[in-house]
Every structure is written in C-alpha cells, then in structure tokens.
Write a protein that holds these residues in place. Structure first.
Motif, PDB file in Angstrom:
ATOM      1  N   PRO A 234      66.095 -39.090   6.051  1.00 47.07           N
ATOM      2  CA  PRO A 234      66.886 -39.245   4.822  1.00 47.07           C
ATOM      3  C   PRO A 234      66.618 -40.561   4.098  1.00 47.07           C
ATOM      4  N   ASN A 235      65.965 -41.514   4.769  1.00 47.42           N
ATOM      5  CA  ASN A 235      65.663 -42.801   4.153  1.00 47.42           C
ATOM      6  C   ASN A 235      64.288 -42.842   3.503  1.00 47.42           C
ATOM      7  N   ALA A 236      63.580 -41.713   3.515  1.00 45.89           N
ATOM      8  CA  ALA A 236      62.235 -41.644   2.939  1.00 45.89           C
ATOM      9  C   ALA A 236      62.132 -40.421   2.029  1.00 45.89           C
ATOM     10  N   ASP A 237      61.142 -40.466   1.129  1.00 47.55           N
ATOM     11  CA  ASP A 237      60.913 -39.360   0.209  1.00 47.55           C
ATOM     12  C   ASP A 237      59.728 -38.492   0.603  1.00 47.55           C
ATOM     13  N   TRP A 238      58.799 -39.053   1.358  1.00 50.32           N
ATOM     14  CA  TRP A 238      57.574 -38.331   1.707  1.00 50.32           C
ATOM     15  C   TRP A 238      57.002 -38.983   2.953  1.00 50.32           C
ATOM     16  N   GLN A 239      56.159 -38.278   3.673  1.00 52.20           N
ATOM     17  CA  GLN A 239      55.534 -38.805   4.880  1.00 52.20           C
ATOM     18  C   GLN A 239      54.030 -38.672   4.774  1.00 52.20           C
ATOM     19  N   SER A 240      53.314 -39.675   5.268  1.00 54.12           N
ATOM     20  CA  SER A 240      51.847 -39.640   5.244  1.00 54.12           C
ATOM     21  C   SER A 240      51.299 -40.315   6.484  1.00 54.12           C
ATOM     22  N   VAL A 241      50.094 -39.910   6.863  1.00 48.58           N
ATOM     23  CA  VAL A 241      49.376 -40.555   7.957  1.00 48.58           C
ATOM     24  C   VAL A 241      47.934 -40.764   7.508  1.00 48.58           C
ATOM     25  N   ASP A 242      47.484 -42.019   7.511  1.00 41.50           N
ATOM     26  CA  ASP A 242      46.109 -42.344   7.160  1.00 41.50           C
ATOM     27  C   ASP A 242      45.271 -42.484   8.426  1.00 41.50           C
ATOM     28  N   THR A 243      43.981 -42.283   8.279  1.00 43.19           N
ATOM     29  CA  THR A 243      43.066 -42.428   9.403  1.00 43.19           C
ATOM     30  C   THR A 243      42.013 -43.463   9.075  1.00 43.19           C
ATOM     31  N   VAL A 244      41.788 -44.383  10.019  1.00 38.42           N
ATOM     32  CA  VAL A 244      40.736 -45.393   9.918  1.00 38.42           C
ATOM     33  C   VAL A 244      39.573 -44.925  10.784  1.00 38.42           C
ATOM     34  N   TYR A 245      38.371 -44.922  10.234  1.00 43.69           N
ATOM     35  CA  TYR A 245      37.218 -44.422  10.974  1.00 43.69           C
ATOM     36  C   TYR A 245      36.455 -45.579  11.593  1.00 43.69           C
ATOM     37  N   THR A 246      36.079 -45.407  12.846  1.00 41.60           N
ATOM     38  CA  THR A 246      35.395 -46.458  13.595  1.00 41.60           C
ATOM     39  C   THR A 246      33.900 -46.200  13.720  1.00 41.60           C
ATOM     40  N   GLY A 247      33.430 -45.134  13.101  1.00 43.62           N
ATOM     41  CA  GLY A 247      32.013 -44.791  13.125  1.00 43.62           C
ATOM     42  C   GLY A 247      31.761 -43.659  12.155  1.00 43.62           C
ATOM     43  N   GLU A 248      30.523 -43.167  12.120  1.00 39.26           N
ATOM     44  CA  GLU A 248      30.170 -42.080  11.221  1.00 39.26           C
ATOM     45  C   GLU A 248      30.745 -40.757  11.732  1.00 39.26           C
ATOM     46  N   VAL A 249      31.276 -39.971  10.805  1.00 40.34           N
ATOM     47  CA  VAL A 249      31.727 -38.618  11.136  1.00 40.34           C
ATOM     48  C   VAL A 249      30.598 -37.651  10.802  1.00 40.34           C
ATOM     49  N   ASP A 250      30.187 -36.859  11.783  1.00 40.63           N
ATOM     50  CA  ASP A 250      29.099 -35.888  11.620  1.00 40.63           C
ATOM     51  C   ASP A 250      29.692 -34.496  11.795  1.00 40.63           C
ATOM     52  N   LEU A 251      29.628 -33.682  10.748  1.00 44.32           N
ATOM     53  CA  LEU A 251      30.237 -32.354  10.809  1.00 44.32           C
ATOM     54  C   LEU A 251      29.567 -31.444  11.831  1.00 44.32           C
ATOM     55  N   ASN A 252      28.401 -31.821  12.317  1.00 48.06           N
ATOM     56  CA  ASN A 252      27.715 -31.032  13.340  1.00 48.06           C
ATOM     57  C   ASN A 252      27.987 -31.522  14.756  1.00 48.06           C
ATOM     58  N   ARG A 253      28.759 -32.592  14.887  1.00 49.70           N
ATOM     59  CA  ARG A 253      29.033 -33.165  16.218  1.00 49.70           C
ATOM     60  C   ARG A 253      30.539 -33.312  16.409  1.00 49.70           C
ATOM     61  N   PRO A 254      31.185 -32.373  17.087  1.00 49.16           N
ATOM     62  CA  PRO A 254      32.644 -32.402  17.244  1.00 49.16           C
ATOM     63  C   PRO A 254      33.182 -33.677  17.877  1.00 49.16           C
ATOM     64  N   GLU A 255      32.377 -34.338  18.694  1.00 45.64           N
ATOM     65  CA  GLU A 255      32.876 -35.566  19.329  1.00 45.64           C
ATOM     66  C   GLU A 255      33.137 -36.672  18.323  1.00 45.64           C
ATOM     67  N   THR A 256      32.614 -36.550  17.089  1.00 43.12           N
ATOM     68  CA  THR A 256      32.845 -37.570  16.055  1.00 43.12           C
ATOM     69  C   THR A 256      34.041 -37.234  15.165  1.00 43.12           C
ATOM     70  N   TRP A 257      34.679 -36.105  15.394  1.00 40.80           N
ATOM     71  CA  TRP A 257      35.788 -35.686  14.539  1.00 40.80           C
ATOM     72  C   TRP A 257      37.074 -36.386  14.976  1.00 40.80           C
ATOM     73  N   THR A 258      37.099 -37.690  14.819  1.00 42.27           N
ATOM     74  CA  THR A 258      38.247 -38.459  15.284  1.00 42.27           C
ATOM     75  C   THR A 258      38.305 -39.785  14.543  1.00 42.27           C
ATOM     76  N   GLY A 259      39.347 -40.543  14.797  1.00 41.84           N
ATOM     77  CA  GLY A 259      39.520 -41.852  14.193  1.00 41.84           C
ATOM     78  C   GLY A 259      40.802 -42.472  14.717  1.00 41.84           C
ATOM     79  N   ALA A 260      41.144 -43.645  14.205  1.00 38.52           N
ATOM     80  CA  ALA A 260      42.372 -44.329  14.612  1.00 38.52           C
ATOM     81  C   ALA A 260      43.420 -44.134  13.521  1.00 38.52           C
ATOM     82  N   LEU A 261      44.567 -43.622  13.883  1.00 40.44           N
ATOM     83  CA  LEU A 261      45.618 -43.377  12.905  1.00 40.44           C
ATOM     84  C   LEU A 261      46.309 -44.689  12.517  1.00 40.44           C
TER      85      LEU A 261
END
Length: 349
Positions: A234-261
């Motif tokens: 009730p004290n907020a209007d909207w919620q969001s979560v951003d992701t910081v990337y620590t390396g290259e994301v490769d759509l062909n390599r599932p192990e790269t589909w991650t980051g630090a929230l």
C-alpha cells in the motif's frame, strides 16, 4: 610488505551495495567528468575490476570514484562504475555518493536541508538532501531527461516466444518488460533465478532486434533490463526488478541467461519507466510515483515537466531515496597478489 595500489573506500547501500572511493586514485585527465570516465575505461580499468570483482567484490556491487568537479557550479564529481559498464548516470549510486559526501564531512552538512550540485558523466546533477542529527534521511536529485524510444515493441525471445517490451532512456537504456506477460512469475526474492533468466533473454533479444542511439552519448546501447508490474504494497504504486549483467548474454548458451538482481529501487530505471508511463498517459506531471524494488526499498519519482530530447518526447524527472553507510575500508593490492584485476568464478558470475 609492499602494495601496488591502495584505495580508501566507504561502503554504502540503498539495498544495492554502492561503494564510494574517496582517495587513492591519482589525478585523471579530462576537461569534464565524462572525459575522465572515458579515460578511466580506456587506461585504468583496474580500479573498477579490483573493487567490483572477487575477492573484494561480488556481482551486485557498484562503485563510484570521487573526483574534483570540472564544472565550477558542482561541489564534487563522481565516476560511476558497474559490473559491465561505466555509467553516465545512476540513481542509487547518486543517492549513495551524496550521502557519503555529507556524512563524512567532505561536503558541509546544513540541517534541515543541504542543497548542492554534483557532476556526473551525464552532466550537472542537482541534489537536495534532508538532514537530521548528522544523518542524511533522504536524497532527492534532478536527473537527466528520460524518454521512451520504443513502446510495445514485439521481439522474438528464445523459450518465451513473442514478448512486448518498451525501450527507454533514464540515464541508461533499459529494456522494460511487463511481468503480467508471465503468469507464473512473481517479483519476489525467492523467484530471483527465474526473474534473472527472463530478464536476460529479453534483454539480449532486444539488443539484437531493437537498435538505439542517444545523440549525446555515441555508442551506448541497451545495457539494463527491468521487469515491472503491480504491487500489493500500500506504500508503493508499482514494483520493478532490474538486472545487472556480469558478462555477455548469449541466446545460444543457457548458462549465460542470468545476472545479478538490483537490490534497490534503481533510480535511472525508475526514470525510464516514468517516461513510458507518461507517454501512455498513466502518469501526470508532478504526480508522485512510488516504485518498490525487490527487497521492499522504495524510491519516489516525479515528472517535473515535459521536454523534447532530439525529437523524442520525454520528461525531466526527480528521484528521492535513502542510503546508509555500512563500513569504512582501505582496499589494497599486494605486490605478490596473483590476481591484479580480481577474478570471477562461474558459480555466481
């Protein structure tokens, strides 16, 4: 024992760790903080690596280097460094830097309000700090103009299909993703891995399918992503979560589909989101927008006025939030340290 380098560091956080380097880096060439930032990136990236990577850092950590301001109106300058980039602007880092400068006495504190300017790579940033009993209780800054580049753009995302996203500038280019497209997803810490997976996939697909260009900052593309949706707080209007990337994301390599929230409510991401909501008629000028982050931290933004940015309709935003000092440190690099630029390991990076 000898040290190759040593830095004085004040550790602060607004949910997200925002370290502030207050001494130990020699004079940096450049007539503006933007030029100094580019010089650091090209000539002394060791500072960023030592502070942000192991053994001194870990994926969510950011850092800021305090430098003398080049603009005579500013009380100090700061170079913002994150895991995958040097940022021209960052909201959480700005709040932390202002807090550290005031609470350490580097800038004189005046109660109940201290007002001054800081110089970021993005230019002059106006600061209004509410202060009480030697503590900064709220920092409100006027950000660079924020504007959307794409609204409801459809992208093809591996494993997810066709997803609609918005692309907007708030000091960085963000890929904004409405969480309601994923019925199974809740923006809570326990679903952190799934948030990071979806964010990484959409982020990289957007980078490949939606070209962007900021006339004032050549070469800067989409470097952040943000999943957002309604909140039950009730004290907020909207919620969001951003992701910081620590390396290259490769759509062909599932192990790269991650980051630090992002653990805070992300000021530049909030500004980007406000510009999208304003463009859609969902946010009025001077209407407060309370944005809740992953762990409950809330930043409050306002769209002060409508502005034109090289043909884009945008807003002049403010963001307010609080930071807390958590430690005073001296980071050193021993002459015999086998990792002069830190290191990363694939279990958490």
């Amino acid at each position: 024992m000898g040290f190759k380098r040593s830095f004085d560091v004040v550790q602060a956080h607004c949910g997200e760790p925002m370290h502030v380097i207050t001494g130990g880096v020699p004079t940096i060439p450049g007539d503006t903080v933007y030029e100094q930032m580019k010089w650091m990136r090209e000539n002394d990236d060791q500072v960023r690596n030592l502070v942000l990577k192991e053994p001194r850092g870990y994926p969510p950590v950011n850092c800021n280097l305090i430098v003398p301001a080049k603009d005579p109106r500013a009380a100090a300058g700061y170079i913002i460094m994150e895991q995958n980039e040097y940022c021209v602007m960052s909201g959480g880092n700005t709040i932390a830097v202002a807090t550290v400068l005031l609470e350490t006495g580097m800038i004189p504190m005046k109660e109940p309000v201290t007002e001054f300017y800081l110089e970021a790579a993005a230019g002059l940033i106006k600061i209004k700090a509410d202060c009480h009993n030697g503590k900064v209780t709220q920092v409100t800054f006027t950000n660079v103009p924020a504007f959307p580049v794409y609204l409801d753009a459809e992208i093809d995302v591996p494993t997810l299909g066709k997803i609609k996203v918005d692309i907007a500038w708030g000091g960085m280019f963000y890929c904004l993703i409405d969480s309601r497209q994923f019925p199974w997803l809740k923006l809570v810490p326990s679903q952190g891995k799934e948030i990071a997976r979806i964010s990484a996939l959409c982020y990289q697909a957007a980078r490949e399918q939606l070209p962007v260009h900021h006339p004032d900052y050549p070469g800067i593309g989409i470097t952040g992503s943000e999943i957002h949706g309604p909140t039950e707080n009730p004290n907020a209007d909207w919620q969001s979560v951003d992701t910081v990337y620590t390396g290259e994301v490769d759509l062909n390599r599932p192990e790269t589909w991650t980051g630090a929230l992002d653990r805070c409510a992300c000021g530049t991401g909030t500004c980007a989101l406000m510009s999208v909501k304003y463009a859609r008629g969902e946010l009025k000028l001077n209407e407060p927008f309370r944005r809740e982050g992953l762990i409950g931290i809330i930043f409050t933004g306002h769209a002060l006025e409508e502005v034109d940015i090289h043909g884009y309709k945008g807003i002049k935003p403010t963001i307010g939030g609080e930071a807390w000092i958590s430690a005073y440190c001296k980071y050193v690099l021993d002459e015999t340290d086998p990792f002069p630029n830190g290191f990363t390991v694939g279990d958490i990076w």
